[in-house]
Write a protein that holds these residues in place. Structure first.
Motif, PDB file in Angstrom:
ATOM      1  N   PRO A 129      66.693  -0.170 -51.295  1.00 46.56           N
ATOM      2  CA  PRO A 129      68.016  -0.542 -51.792  1.00 46.56           C
ATOM      3  C   PRO A 129      68.796   0.694 -52.248  1.00 46.56           C
ATOM      4  CG  PRO A 129      66.297  -1.902 -52.775  1.00 46.56           C
ATOM      5  CD  PRO A 129      65.608  -0.757 -52.087  1.00 46.56           C
ATOM      6  N   VAL A 130      70.024   0.789 -51.790  1.00 45.00           N
ATOM      7  CA  VAL A 130      70.939   1.859 -52.199  1.00 45.00           C
ATOM      8  C   VAL A 130      72.162   1.192 -52.825  1.00 45.00           C
ATOM      9  CG1 VAL A 130      72.353   3.797 -51.441  1.00 45.00           C
ATOM     10  CG2 VAL A 130      70.125   3.378 -50.355  1.00 45.00           C
ATOM     11  N   TRP A 131      72.520   1.614 -54.043  1.00 42.53           N
ATOM     12  CA  TRP A 131      73.594   0.966 -54.797  1.00 42.53           C
ATOM     13  C   TRP A 131      74.867   1.801 -54.765  1.00 42.53           C
ATOM     14  CZ3 TRP A 131      73.330  -3.856 -56.955  1.00 42.53           C
ATOM     15  CH2 TRP A 131      72.066  -4.448 -56.984  1.00 42.53           C
ATOM     16  N   PHE A 132      75.981   1.120 -54.523  1.00 43.14           N
ATOM     17  CA  PHE A 132      77.296   1.756 -54.463  1.00 43.14           C
ATOM     18  C   PHE A 132      78.181   1.207 -55.590  1.00 43.14           C
ATOM     19  CE2 PHE A 132      75.589   1.569 -50.196  1.00 43.14           C
ATOM     20  CZ  PHE A 132      75.850   2.824 -49.667  1.00 43.14           C
ATOM     21  N   ALA A 133      79.018   2.073 -56.144  1.00 50.92           N
ATOM     22  CA  ALA A 133      79.991   1.663 -57.152  1.00 50.92           C
ATOM     23  C   ALA A 133      81.154   2.645 -57.119  1.00 50.92           C
ATOM     24  CB  ALA A 133      79.357   1.611 -58.545  1.00 50.92           C
ATOM     25  N   ARG A 134      82.178   2.337 -57.897  1.00 53.67           N
ATOM     26  CA  ARG A 134      83.343   3.224 -57.941  1.00 53.67           C
ATOM     27  C   ARG A 134      83.111   4.428 -58.853  1.00 53.67           C
ATOM     28  NH1 ARG A 134      88.178  -0.115 -59.758  1.00 53.67           N
ATOM     29  NH2 ARG A 134      89.252   1.887 -59.498  1.00 53.67           N
ATOM     30  N   GLY A 135      81.974   4.467 -59.531  1.00 54.76           N
ATOM     31  CA  GLY A 135      81.645   5.592 -60.392  1.00 54.76           C
ATOM     32  C   GLY A 135      80.370   5.311 -61.148  1.00 54.76           C
ATOM     33  N   LYS A 136      79.837   6.325 -61.802  1.00 50.95           N
ATOM     34  CA  LYS A 136      78.583   6.170 -62.540  1.00 50.95           C
ATOM     35  C   LYS A 136      78.691   5.127 -63.640  1.00 50.95           C
ATOM     36  CE  LYS A 136      76.024   9.332 -60.476  1.00 50.95           C
ATOM     37  NZ  LYS A 136      74.765   8.984 -59.761  1.00 50.95           N
ATOM     38  N   ASP A 137      79.902   4.923 -64.192  1.00 50.44           N
ATOM     39  CA  ASP A 137      80.078   3.939 -65.251  1.00 50.44           C
ATOM     40  C   ASP A 137      80.251   2.525 -64.719  1.00 50.44           C
ATOM     41  OD1 ASP A 137      82.495   4.571 -64.088  1.00 50.44           O
ATOM     42  OD2 ASP A 137      83.646   4.415 -65.952  1.00 50.44           O
ATOM     43  N   ARG A 138      80.167   2.355 -63.402  1.00 51.99           N
ATOM     44  CA  ARG A 138      80.254   1.031 -62.764  1.00 51.99           C
ATOM     45  C   ARG A 138      81.476   0.246 -63.248  1.00 51.99           C
ATOM     46  NH1 ARG A 138      75.395   3.896 -62.480  1.00 51.99           N
ATOM     47  NH2 ARG A 138      73.753   2.708 -61.427  1.00 51.99           N
ATOM     48  N   PRO A 139      82.691   0.732 -62.971  1.00 56.34           N
ATOM     49  CA  PRO A 139      83.879  -0.017 -63.415  1.00 56.34           C
ATOM     50  C   PRO A 139      83.971  -1.372 -62.729  1.00 56.34           C
ATOM     51  CG  PRO A 139      84.494   1.753 -61.915  1.00 56.34           C
ATOM     52  CD  PRO A 139      83.046   1.965 -62.249  1.00 56.34           C
ATOM     53  N   LEU A 140      84.509  -2.343 -63.452  1.00 54.63           N
ATOM     54  CA  LEU A 140      84.691  -3.690 -62.917  1.00 54.63           C
ATOM     55  C   LEU A 140      85.629  -3.653 -61.714  1.00 54.63           C
ATOM     56  CD1 LEU A 140      84.294  -6.760 -63.215  1.00 54.63           C
ATOM     57  CD2 LEU A 140      86.192  -6.741 -64.842  1.00 54.63           C
ATOM     58  N   THR A 141      85.199  -4.257 -60.628  1.00 54.85           N
ATOM     59  CA  THR A 141      85.944  -4.265 -59.370  1.00 54.85           C
ATOM     60  C   THR A 141      85.808  -5.647 -58.748  1.00 54.85           C
ATOM     61  OG1 THR A 141      85.245  -1.941 -59.178  1.00 54.85           O
ATOM     62  CG2 THR A 141      86.347  -2.877 -57.286  1.00 54.85           C
ATOM     63  N   PHE A 142      86.565  -5.926 -57.680  1.00 56.72           N
ATOM     64  CA  PHE A 142      86.548  -7.257 -57.077  1.00 56.72           C
ATOM     65  C   PHE A 142      86.368  -7.194 -55.561  1.00 56.72           C
ATOM     66  CE2 PHE A 142      89.075  -7.654 -60.930  1.00 56.72           C
ATOM     67  CZ  PHE A 142      88.501  -8.764 -61.534  1.00 56.72           C
ATOM     68  N   PHE A 143      85.539  -8.102 -55.044  1.00 57.72           N
ATOM     69  CA  PHE A 143      85.522  -8.394 -53.617  1.00 57.72           C
ATOM     70  C   PHE A 143      86.616  -9.419 -53.322  1.00 57.72           C
ATOM     71  CE2 PHE A 143      80.748  -7.909 -54.340  1.00 57.72           C
ATOM     72  CZ  PHE A 143      80.668  -6.637 -53.779  1.00 57.72           C
ATOM     73  N   ALA A 144      87.177  -9.363 -52.113  1.00 57.67           N
ATOM     74  CA  ALA A 144      88.104 -10.392 -51.644  1.00 57.67           C
ATOM     75  C   ALA A 144      87.293 -11.560 -51.104  1.00 57.67           C
ATOM     76  CB  ALA A 144      89.019  -9.836 -50.557  1.00 57.67           C
ATOM     77  N   GLY A 145      87.413 -12.719 -51.753  1.00 55.40           N
ATOM     78  CA  GLY A 145      86.566 -13.847 -51.386  1.00 55.40           C
ATOM     79  C   GLY A 145      87.327 -15.100 -51.007  1.00 55.40           C
ATOM     80  N   ILE A 146      86.590 -16.077 -50.495  1.00 56.82           N
ATOM     81  CA  ILE A 146      87.097 -17.424 -50.288  1.00 56.82           C
ATOM     82  C   ILE A 146      86.083 -18.405 -50.868  1.00 56.82           C
ATOM     83  CG2 ILE A 146      88.485 -16.872 -48.251  1.00 56.82           C
ATOM     84  CD1 ILE A 146      86.258 -18.006 -46.501  1.00 56.82           C
ATOM     85  N   TRP A 147      86.547 -19.627 -51.169  1.00 55.40           N
ATOM     86  CA  TRP A 147      85.656 -20.607 -51.781  1.00 55.40           C
ATOM     87  C   TRP A 147      86.006 -21.999 -51.275  1.00 55.40           C
ATOM     88  CZ3 TRP A 147      86.817 -24.820 -54.945  1.00 55.40           C
ATOM     89  CH2 TRP A 147      88.157 -24.945 -55.319  1.00 55.40           C
ATOM     90  N   THR A 148      85.083 -22.936 -51.477  1.00 52.74           N
ATOM     91  CA  THR A 148      85.334 -24.337 -51.162  1.00 52.74           C
ATOM     92  C   THR A 148      84.371 -25.218 -51.948  1.00 52.74           C
ATOM     93  OG1 THR A 148      85.700 -25.913 -49.361  1.00 52.74           O
ATOM     94  CG2 THR A 148      83.722 -24.555 -49.207  1.00 52.74           C
ATOM     95  N   ARG A 149      84.698 -26.481 -52.030  1.00 53.30           N
ATOM     96  CA  ARG A 149      83.786 -27.492 -52.596  1.00 53.30           C
ATOM     97  C   ARG A 149      83.179 -28.242 -51.406  1.00 53.30           C
ATOM     98  NH1 ARG A 149      87.203 -29.445 -55.527  1.00 53.30           N
ATOM     99  NH2 ARG A 149      86.714 -28.336 -57.458  1.00 53.30           N
ATOM    100  N   TRP A 150      81.852 -28.336 -51.339  1.00 52.42           N
ATOM    101  CA  TRP A 150      81.189 -28.779 -50.115  1.00 52.42           C
ATOM    102  C   TRP A 150      79.954 -29.605 -50.448  1.00 52.42           C
ATOM    103  CZ3 TRP A 150      83.233 -28.251 -45.418  1.00 52.42           C
ATOM    104  CH2 TRP A 150      82.419 -28.399 -44.281  1.00 52.42           C
ATOM    105  N   THR A 151      79.716 -30.619 -49.637  1.00 48.88           N
ATOM    106  CA  THR A 151      78.511 -31.436 -49.785  1.00 48.88           C
ATOM    107  C   THR A 151      77.523 -31.083 -48.683  1.00 48.88           C
ATOM    108  OG1 THR A 151      79.754 -33.258 -50.787  1.00 48.88           O
ATOM    109  CG2 THR A 151      77.599 -33.789 -49.862  1.00 48.88           C
ATOM    110  N   SER A 152      76.305 -30.711 -49.068  1.00 47.97           N
ATOM    111  CA  SER A 152      75.291 -30.307 -48.089  1.00 47.97           C
ATOM    112  C   SER A 152      73.940 -30.270 -48.780  1.00 47.97           C
ATOM    113  CB  SER A 152      75.609 -28.924 -47.510  1.00 47.97           C
ATOM    114  OG  SER A 152      75.590 -27.940 -48.533  1.00 47.97           O
ATOM    115  N   VAL A 153      72.913 -29.981 -48.002  1.00 49.55           N
ATOM    116  CA  VAL A 153      71.567 -29.757 -48.537  1.00 49.55           C
ATOM    117  C   VAL A 153      71.328 -28.254 -48.540  1.00 49.55           C
ATOM    118  CG1 VAL A 153      69.097 -30.200 -48.277  1.00 49.55           C
ATOM    119  CG2 VAL A 153      70.765 -31.979 -47.664  1.00 49.55           C
TER     120      VAL A 153
END
Length: 238
Positions: A129-153
């Motif tokens: 595992p190799v970890w990436f961040a915007r700096g050593k202090d790991r500033p809070l950042t956001f991924f661009a996401g999508i979401w839904t409400r779904w019924t499944s197993v």
């Protein structure tokens, strides 16, 4: 790699491990949250597929912070001869009919993170595992996401359930991430103007955000462990 076709169980998919170690107060402040529905949100130095994690979305009274399970519904062809749908964590092909239904502002979200991991394949075929961040202090950042409400197993032992699910977009890798995982990287949004565009703009404008970060924005901050707890102790009270 056609990431939109890869369910979460795929071992070489982009970013199936990330960390969120800043406190919820930090998310509320930076993202201008109007309603926090998460309760007591603990630091998460390792978030894996199908686990719950915080997500910022549009609510009736403005932006709200909620928790959802990581992994959007899989395309139908990926479920052939399967009893469960573990979900799709990373989404690349936004032209696919499967994803187009969730590209409006009502289904877009921001996924907070402090670092994310890709696996480096070693000469002996082991994976580090190799970890990436915007700096050593790991500033809070956001991924661009999508979401839904779904019924499944999701899991056989759970049976059929209704759940709120999320995933985030991927794009071409920049040279920093590409040196470890050349095929793709998450879509990362670093500025308030980008957050606003992703959450509210017509898709023709929002889609322009599906691009790699400049090389000087990300760096490698850790290697070897399947968690990144570097700042969890100092940020737990934020």
């Amino acid at each position: 790699m056609r990431l939109n076709r890869e369910p979460a169980r795929t071992t070489d998919a982009v970013c199936n491990l990330y960390a969120m170690t800043k406190g919820q107060a930090a998310i509320r402040e930076i993202a201008a949250i109007m309603s926090d529905r998460t309760g007591n949100l603990a630091a998460q130095p390792a978030i894996f597929p199908d686990q719950e994690a915080p997500v910022v979305r549009n609510g009736q009274d403005g932006r709200e912070l909620v928790t959802m399970r990581w992994g959007m519904p899989s395309p139908q062809f990926a479920l052939k001869n399967r009893k469960t749908d573990p979900g799709v964590t990373n989404i690349r092909n936004l032209g696919s009919p499967h994803w187009r239904r969730w590209l409006g502002p009502e289904h877009r979200c921001l996924v907070p993170f402090t670092s994310f991991s890709e696996y480096r394949v070693e000469a002996d075929k082991s994976r580090t595992p190799v970890w990436f961040a915007r700096g050593k202090d790991r500033p809070l950042t956001f991924f661009a996401g999508i979401w839904t409400r779904w019924t499944s197993v999701r899991k056989v032992k759970e049976g059929e359930i209704e759940a709120e699910l999320y995933g985030f977009l991927t794009t071409e890798a920049n040279s920093v991430v590409g040196a470890i995982h050349p095929k793709a990287m998450p879509v990362i949004l670093t500025e308030p103007e980008e957050w606003e565009t992703w959450l509210t703009a017509p898709f023709e404008d929002a889609r322009a955000l599906q691009r790699p970060l400049p090389d000087d924005v990300l760096s490698i901050v850790a290697e070897g462990a399947r968690h990144d707890a570097a700042d969890s102790a100092s940020s737990a009270g934020m």
